[in-house]
Motif scaffolding. Structure first.
Motif, PDB file in Angstrom:
ATOM      1  N   PHE A   1      11.959  12.073   1.847  1.00 22.59           N
ATOM      2  CA  PHE A   1      13.390  12.184   2.103  1.00 22.59           C
ATOM      3  C   PHE A   1      13.650  13.399   2.987  1.00 22.59           C
ATOM      4  CE2 PHE A   1      12.605  10.264  -1.979  1.00 22.59           C
ATOM      5  CZ  PHE A   1      13.325   9.082  -1.871  1.00 22.59           C
ATOM      6  N   MET A   2      14.217  13.146   4.180  1.00 20.37           N
ATOM      7  CA  MET A   2      14.523  14.214   5.129  1.00 20.37           C
ATOM      8  C   MET A   2      16.029  14.420   5.196  1.00 20.37           C
ATOM      9  SD  MET A   2      11.614  15.267   6.367  1.00 20.37           S
ATOM     10  CE  MET A   2      12.181  16.232   7.743  1.00 20.37           C
ATOM     11  N   PRO A   3      16.478  15.667   5.048  1.00 20.12           N
ATOM     12  CA  PRO A   3      17.909  15.944   5.174  1.00 20.12           C
ATOM     13  C   PRO A   3      18.266  16.339   6.605  1.00 20.12           C
ATOM     14  CG  PRO A   3      16.801  17.890   4.391  1.00 20.12           C
ATOM     15  CD  PRO A   3      15.739  16.815   4.549  1.00 20.12           C
ATOM     16  N   PHE A   4      19.564  16.321   6.887  1.00 20.93           N
ATOM     17  CA  PHE A   4      20.036  16.941   8.122  1.00 20.93           C
ATOM     18  C   PHE A   4      19.678  18.413   8.055  1.00 20.93           C
ATOM     19  CE2 PHE A   4      22.969  13.311   7.995  1.00 20.93           C
ATOM     20  CZ  PHE A   4      22.894  12.883   9.308  1.00 20.93           C
TER      21      PHE A   4
ATOM     22  N   ASP B   1       6.910   9.667  -5.838  1.00 23.92           N
ATOM     23  CA  ASP B   1       6.009   8.511  -5.853  1.00 23.92           C
ATOM     24  C   ASP B   1       6.839   7.239  -6.011  1.00 23.92           C
ATOM     25  OD1 ASP B   1       6.668   8.347  -8.581  1.00 23.92           O
ATOM     26  OD2 ASP B   1       4.801   9.277  -9.210  1.00 23.92           O
ATOM     27  N   MET B   2       6.187   6.106  -5.836  1.00 22.24           N
ATOM     28  CA  MET B   2       6.906   4.833  -5.886  1.00 22.24           C
ATOM     29  C   MET B   2       7.505   4.547  -7.263  1.00 22.24           C
ATOM     30  SD  MET B   2       7.146   3.706  -2.901  1.00 22.24           S
ATOM     31  CE  MET B   2       7.597   1.990  -2.952  1.00 22.24           C
TER      32      MET B   2
ATOM     33  N   GLU C   1       0.812  -1.223   0.000  1.00 19.46           N
ATOM     34  CA  GLU C   1       0.000   0.000   0.000  1.00 19.46           C
ATOM     35  C   GLU C   1       0.848   1.277   0.000  1.00 19.46           C
ATOM     36  OE1 GLU C   1       0.057  -1.480   4.341  1.00 19.46           O
ATOM     37  OE2 GLU C   1      -0.134  -2.395   2.385  1.00 19.46           O
ATOM     38  N   ALA C   2       2.156   1.152   0.102  1.00 18.17           N
ATOM     39  CA  ALA C   2       3.040   2.311   0.078  1.00 18.17           C
ATOM     40  C   ALA C   2       2.930   3.024  -1.268  1.00 18.17           C
ATOM     41  CB  ALA C   2       4.477   1.877   0.324  1.00 18.17           C
TER      42      ALA C   2
ATOM     43  N   ILE D   1       5.294   6.215   2.924  1.00 16.52           N
ATOM     44  CA  ILE D   1       3.939   6.563   3.365  1.00 16.52           C
ATOM     45  C   ILE D   1       2.916   6.167   2.302  1.00 16.52           C
ATOM     46  CG2 ILE D   1       4.730   8.426   4.863  1.00 16.52           C
ATOM     47  CD1 ILE D   1       3.977  10.392   2.661  1.00 16.52           C
ATOM     48  N   ASP D   2       1.641   6.316   2.658  1.00 10.10           N
ATOM     49  CA  ASP D   2       0.584   5.906   1.726  1.00 10.10           C
ATOM     50  C   ASP D   2      -0.341   7.037   1.295  1.00 10.10           C
ATOM     51  OD1 ASP D   2      -0.846   6.321   4.043  1.00 10.10           O
ATOM     52  OD2 ASP D   2      -1.718   4.322   4.125  1.00 10.10           O
ATOM     53  N   ASN D   3      -0.068   8.303   1.725  1.00 13.29           N
ATOM     54  CA  ASN D   3      -0.977   9.382   1.312  1.00 13.29           C
ATOM     55  C   ASN D   3      -0.227  10.620   0.847  1.00 13.29           C
ATOM     56  OD1 ASN D   3      -0.790  11.473   3.501  1.00 13.29           O
ATOM     57  ND2 ASN D   3      -1.279   9.682   4.736  1.00 13.29           N
TER      58      ASN D   3
END
Length: 143
Positions: free
Chosen positions: A55-58, A74-75, A49-50, A124-126
């Motif tokens: 992506f989170m940076p420092f 997106d996937m 369902e993903a 995530i899925d949304n």
């Protein structure tokens, strides 16, 4: 899951020579070395369902202002065979100015989608959770 830089470097690596196109009008061709994002997503056991990858940076400072500019795809882009978590550039370690220790390399997206100084990846899925309201420009930056 957590991976150290050393653990990422022990996974099968790939090197791609690709164009990096900036939305500001400049571009360059570089050799990027890293591990396929799809391989890490598989190791993590991504659920069917993903739909999006964030992506989170420092945290970084620019002109004395502390900020975190995160992004998502997106996937389809996440699983693309040329999407890398890059730790090398042009046969050398990835320079700090280009996002060391790890940066995202998306060949099908403009430069602002290629998150530098990568710290965390979340699946995530949304769509609502996949868009940073502080970021200017369209969510999809495809070329």
């Amino acid at each position: 899951m957590s991976f150290s830089l050393g653990e990422l470097k022990r996974l099968p690596m790939e090197t791609h020579i690709t164009l990096h196109a900036c939305e500001e009008g400049w571009s360059y061709i570089a050799e990027w070395t890293g591990v396929r994002l799809s391989q890490l997503l598989e190791l993590a056991g991504t659920r069917p369902e993903a739909r999006y990858v964030v992506f989170m940076p420092f945290e970084n400072a620019n002109n004395g202002v502390s900020r975190v500019l995160w992004n998502s795809v997106d996937m389809a882009d996440a699983l693309h065979p040329q999407t890398l978590l890059a730790y090398g550039m042009n046969g050398e370690e990835l320079p700090a100015g280009h996002g060391a220790p790890i940066r995202l390399r998306l060949v099908r997206q403009l430069g602002y989608k290629n998150t530098k100084y990568l710290y965390r990846i979340t699946v995530i899925d949304n769509m609502e959770a996949a868009h940073d309201p502080a970021r200017r420009g369209p969510w999809y930056g495809g070329i």
